[in-house]
Design a protein around this motif. Sequence first.
Motif, mmCIF file in Angstrom:
data_model
loop_
_atom_site.group_PDB
_atom_site.id
_atom_site.type_symbol
_atom_site.label_atom_id
_atom_site.label_comp_id
_atom_site.label_asym_id
_atom_site.label_seq_id
_atom_site.Cartn_x
_atom_site.Cartn_y
_atom_site.Cartn_z
ATOM 1 N N SER A 65 1.586 10.436 8.509
ATOM 2 C CA SER A 65 2.071 9.346 7.677
ATOM 3 C C SER A 65 3.096 8.497 8.401
ATOM 4 C CB SER A 65 2.637 9.882 6.371
ATOM 5 O OG SER A 65 3.607 10.874 6.655
ATOM 6 N N GLY A 66 3.543 8.977 9.554
ATOM 7 C CA GLY A 66 4.402 8.134 10.377
ATOM 8 C C GLY A 66 3.740 6.796 10.691
ATOM 9 N N HIS A 67 2.416 6.744 10.582
ATOM 10 C CA HIS A 67 1.723 5.514 10.943
ATOM 11 C C HIS A 67 2.026 4.391 9.972
ATOM 12 C CE1 HIS A 67 -1.200 6.803 7.845
ATOM 13 N NE2 HIS A 67 -1.385 5.515 7.706
ATOM 14 N N LEU A 68 2.711 4.699 8.861
ATOM 15 C CA LEU A 68 3.021 3.641 7.906
ATOM 16 C C LEU A 68 4.117 2.717 8.429
ATOM 17 C CD1 LEU A 68 2.789 5.522 4.540
ATOM 18 C CD2 LEU A 68 1.367 3.651 5.324
ATOM 19 N N GLY A 69 4.689 3.044 9.575
ATOM 20 C CA GLY A 69 5.691 2.147 10.128
ATOM 21 C C GLY A 69 7.081 2.613 9.748
ATOM 22 N N LEU A 70 7.893 1.679 9.235
ATOM 23 C CA LEU A 70 9.282 1.982 8.942
ATOM 24 C C LEU A 70 9.423 3.086 7.901
ATOM 25 C CD1 LEU A 70 11.092 -1.426 8.530
ATOM 26 C CD2 LEU A 70 11.264 0.215 10.380
ATOM 27 N N PRO A 71 10.553 3.820 7.945
ATOM 28 C CA PRO A 71 10.852 4.710 6.827
ATOM 29 C C PRO A 71 11.022 3.895 5.545
ATOM 30 C CG PRO A 71 12.397 5.033 8.641
ATOM 31 C CD PRO A 71 11.549 3.865 8.989
ATOM 32 N N ALA A 72 10.709 4.532 4.434
ATOM 33 C CA ALA A 72 10.678 3.800 3.163
ATOM 34 C C ALA A 72 12.028 3.208 2.777
ATOM 35 C CB ALA A 72 10.176 4.734 2.065
ATOM 36 N N GLN A 73 13.131 3.832 3.220
ATOM 37 C CA GLN A 73 14.436 3.342 2.780
ATOM 38 C C GLN A 73 14.873 2.071 3.489
ATOM 39 O OE1 GLN A 73 13.863 6.559 3.286
ATOM 40 N NE2 GLN A 73 14.826 7.797 1.684
ATOM 41 N N GLU A 74 14.178 1.706 4.560
ATOM 42 C CA GLU A 74 14.662 0.603 5.394
ATOM 43 C C GLU A 74 14.300 -0.765 4.850
ATOM 44 O OE1 GLU A 74 16.268 0.914 8.652
ATOM 45 O OE2 GLU A 74 16.712 2.804 7.610
ATOM 46 N N HIS A 75 13.137 -0.875 4.258
ATOM 47 C CA HIS A 75 12.674 -2.200 3.852
ATOM 48 C C HIS A 75 11.783 -2.074 2.624
ATOM 49 C CE1 HIS A 75 10.761 -6.138 3.989
ATOM 50 N NE2 HIS A 75 11.742 -6.518 4.792
ATOM 51 N N ALA A 76 11.895 -3.042 1.725
ATOM 52 C CA ALA A 76 11.144 -2.945 0.480
ATOM 53 C C ALA A 76 9.641 -2.878 0.722
ATOM 54 C CB ALA A 76 11.464 -4.131 -0.413
ATOM 55 N N LEU A 77 9.159 -3.648 1.702
ATOM 56 C CA LEU A 77 7.712 -3.619 1.951
ATOM 57 C C LEU A 77 7.268 -2.240 2.409
ATOM 58 C CD1 LEU A 77 6.798 -7.031 3.573
ATOM 59 C CD2 LEU A 77 6.092 -6.098 1.369
ATOM 60 N N ALA A 78 8.072 -1.648 3.302
ATOM 61 C CA ALA A 78 7.746 -0.293 3.742
ATOM 62 C C ALA A 78 7.748 0.650 2.542
ATOM 63 C CB ALA A 78 8.750 0.171 4.794
ATOM 64 N N ALA A 79 8.717 0.446 1.652
ATOM 65 C CA ALA A 79 8.788 1.317 0.472
ATOM 66 C C ALA A 79 7.525 1.199 -0.363
ATOM 67 C CB ALA A 79 10.011 0.959 -0.369
ATOM 68 N N VAL A 80 7.006 -0.041 -0.515
ATOM 69 C CA VAL A 80 5.779 -0.201 -1.300
ATOM 70 C C VAL A 80 4.616 0.492 -0.604
ATOM 71 C CG1 VAL A 80 4.155 -1.818 -2.317
ATOM 72 C CG2 VAL A 80 6.566 -2.357 -2.301
ATOM 73 N N LEU A 81 4.555 0.354 0.723
ATOM 74 C CA LEU A 81 3.449 1.001 1.434
ATOM 75 C C LEU A 81 3.486 2.509 1.232
ATOM 76 C CD1 LEU A 81 3.118 -0.970 4.769
ATOM 77 C CD2 LEU A 81 2.136 -1.386 2.521
ATOM 78 N N TRP A 82 4.682 3.092 1.318
ATOM 79 C CA TRP A 82 4.801 4.528 1.096
ATOM 80 C C TRP A 82 4.386 4.888 -0.315
ATOM 81 C CZ3 TRP A 82 5.768 8.625 4.239
ATOM 82 C CH2 TRP A 82 6.162 8.323 5.551
#
Lengths: 841, 121
Positions: free
Chosen positions: A759-776
């Motif tokens: 799941s590291g392939h999702l990019g940024l950790p979820a806490q860093e950016h809202a878009l990353a959070a949505v992807l997670w």
Amino acid sequence: MTDIASPRTDIPQDEPARQRDELDAAWRSPAGWRAISAVNQTYVGRRFVITGFIYFLIAGILGLVIRVQLAVPENDLLTPEAYNQIFTMHGTMMMFLFAVPILEGVAVYLLPPMLGARDLPFPRLSAFGYWCYLLGGLLLLSSLPLGLAPDSGWFIYPPLSSTLFSPGMNVDFWLLGITFMEISAITASIELIVAILKTRAPGMSIDRMPLFAWYILITAFMIVFGFPPLIMGSILLELERAFGLPFFDAAKGGHPLLWQHLFWLFGHPEVYIIFLPAAGIMSMVVPTFARHPIVGYRWLVLAAVGMGFLSFGLWVHHMFATGIPQLSLAFFSAASTLVAIPSGIQVFGWIATLWHGRPRFDTPLLFAIGTIVTFVIGGFTGVMVAIVPFDLQVHDTHFVVAHFHYVLIGGAVFPLFAGIHYWMPLALGRMPSERLGRCSFWTMFAGFHLTFFPLHWLGLIGMSRRVYTYLPGLNLELGNLIATGGAFLFALGVLLAMVNILWTARSGTPSGDNPWNAGTLEWLKVPTPACNFRSIPVISSRDPMWDQPKLSKAVELGVGFLPDSLGGRRLMMGTSATDARPEQVLELPGPTYMPLVAALCVGVFFVSFLLKLYAMAALGGLLSVAAFLVWMWPTSPEGRRGDIVASPGTVLPTAHGHHAAPGSTALNVTLAADAALYGSLAFSLFFLWSYTPDRMGTPLPSPSAWPAVLDLCLMLAGSAVLAWAERRMRAGAAVPAMLGLPVAMGLATAALAHGLLSSGHLGLPAQEHALAAVLWTLFGYQAIHAGAAVLIAGLAAVAAWRGHFTRGRHLALRIAVRFWHYTAALWAVGFVLVHIPPLLG
Amino acid sequence: MPSVPKGSAILVAPAILWSAHFLFVYVFVSLACLWGWHEATVMGVRVVTAAVALATAAAVLPIALLGVRAWRSAPGATADPTDTRSRRGRFIAQVTAAQSALFAFSTIMVGVPTLMRPPCV
Ligand code: HEM
Ligand SMILES: [Cu+2]
């Protein structure tokens, strides 16, 4: 089929008595404390209504406290903090714990007898929903004595409700309590939709359905599509508060407006979700007391469908003051005025019925007329507020408070009281006191208008809502004093109505069958027997009690369908959706504690989450899953299949395991609700994506696609295997299912494990950016569904290996396969959502 | 005998078309305003205006057609209570026709203001 179970044809003298006793024994629920295991619709409906009424009383007392605080300028009864908590709890409880559930409860209580059914098709599901409602409501309510009640208004806008400004647990109580009890809204609507579409008495084609059923049908669909945005919003906000996923945090690419969109996507339909069932009650009360069939049945159906759809087009009108482009405002404003057309048709239908009839002004009709008067005034101020410049003027003043109380009390509370007085003989077997009824109506009516009419004026001269006090010398004193006095008068009226209920239960005169001379089926027999109908009648009119004079006698004699319980089974009719042609015989489960146990397990999850005991919450989640597995565990089909002689000359298949069983319809509705939930998440992704200023030069490391491609292929392969197994099963071969189900489960487990590891392939950790959070979150959503698909397939596999599946009866397999396809489609859509936008941007 | 619609789902078809139109206009115009496409023109016509006009026509036409067809196909009134089929057919046809009228009008009411005003002020 060989094992045809038929009622005996050589009827001996005591046969009808035996049948009646057996039916009664089959449908009766245990007495004493064991009654909590009862799942009959009468019990569950009554519990919903009583619980909702208690929540109404508590919220009403909070309303009185607000009015006492506002009675005089610069009052110091409440601190500003306490005031915030109290008006938030008042609004929240009224909207979530009272208005929607109590009306659903009325539907649960009334629909089966009105439709000619013996119960709702999934009694355990409605019982489960009730416990979620009770426990979720108590969870929210417990914050009040702790002094930790939510305090940011009933729509808890972030950033006010974010950890920054609300660090305490107050908002968590709101999010978790409401989400917990919303489970009941969804389960009840699934239940009601299937009941209305599939269990009407033979002959009750859709054009003969009582209007109440039409209104509930549309309301239930609105809940299925309207509540998921709120549930998703609550999940996102709670994830932000608990784990720092920044969905609404502007500093990290989030946006507070996202909450407002999700909330009002639910919130405007909510007003109609409250109003439509109430209008359904009106459409039953008015013809009875006008002594005339409803005028313009078709027009009212048109109006109900019209309101159901148009009301979804209105969400942004609550955000006129937020500065969205003029253009969007123009057409939302158009939609707001459009909804006035069906609302108007609606009111004209009632007035026309009264006009053509010979009205008798008993208490229920008084409340109905009070509804029309009040609702029309509320609708009028509503059109005023829909005009953008006017809204900017009165936004957040007591004018708005006046408007929505006119709509809510006129559109829900008065009709509810009309219904309570109307159906009291049905529930208690006794007639309410007409004198007390009139007294309580006039007190409530006068009290209401004294309370809220002055608020229009106070709002126009500038009194703000949600402010705990006001200054003297601004001409606000008199209006406020009148309003407070009116509120107490209103409360007195409610009290009188309660006295009436108690008096009726103790000493009202027995009502006998159909005391108001109504047209619909629920009045056939008072008091209603445990099985509702001794036999299921054939319906040939919209108002069977008026047009089929021999009906009552026929049912009494057991003429019609299923007079015999065949040795104590809970049997009822399944009919086709449009024409109500007999299709199958449903067999329902009896009393069980399982729904309560399951709801308690879910409760462990919510309470531990609230206390931030996440390990415990995980345990609660596992317990809930275990409870559902026990509940759904395949039981032997022995003796529950085959055909039944439902009436002389009509042989019907039983529903057990049958592909057309109500469970199949229920799954479709559930998947629709789930898709709406997923849609809300996808909407959030697009919303945030379009607002990310540096979207073009994507600052996010874009997720790498290859691991996801592999997982997606595994899920799709599972789908293919299952599709094949199901096709073979329909040809009578069970072995492909026995093998295919475990194979598919293996494939999904592999996809899940691989997905989690990579799941590291999702990019940024979820806490860093809202878009990353949505992807997670998207990823988590899909993972949970894959897990559920594995479990459901597992249950089907057990049934397959035990040899429960036959060529024509393998519903569990069908359900597993359909859920699987749906999950695979989610994964496919998710793949597109996650991996295509970065390519575009 | 005119064909009686079998299911009752047709009854909500006009409303569903209205929803699709509404959603399209909302999403399209919001994105256009956000990203500044609204200045773009094709052959002298604003892209936004053209798209909304097309979408509105594409929604109103089928709604209207559906309504006219439903109206025409409605079986005559019947006094026979056992003739469930044509009574129910008449009901569905009439309600569908009325739905079409309501939602055709609603679609126009949503589409036209968007054409009349300069977008994204
Ligand atoms: C006893 C009758 C009632 C009284 C005296 C009453 C009084 C009030 C007052 C004075 C406010 C405004 C507080 C403020 O903004 O400063 C308020 C807010 C509100 N009321 Fe009522 N109310 C009553 C019944 C109801 C009912 C039956 C409903 C809904 C079914 C309802 C729903 C609401 C809502 C949603 C709010 C907004 C809360 C917020 O601003 O977050 N009320 N009420
Ligand atoms: Cu609204």
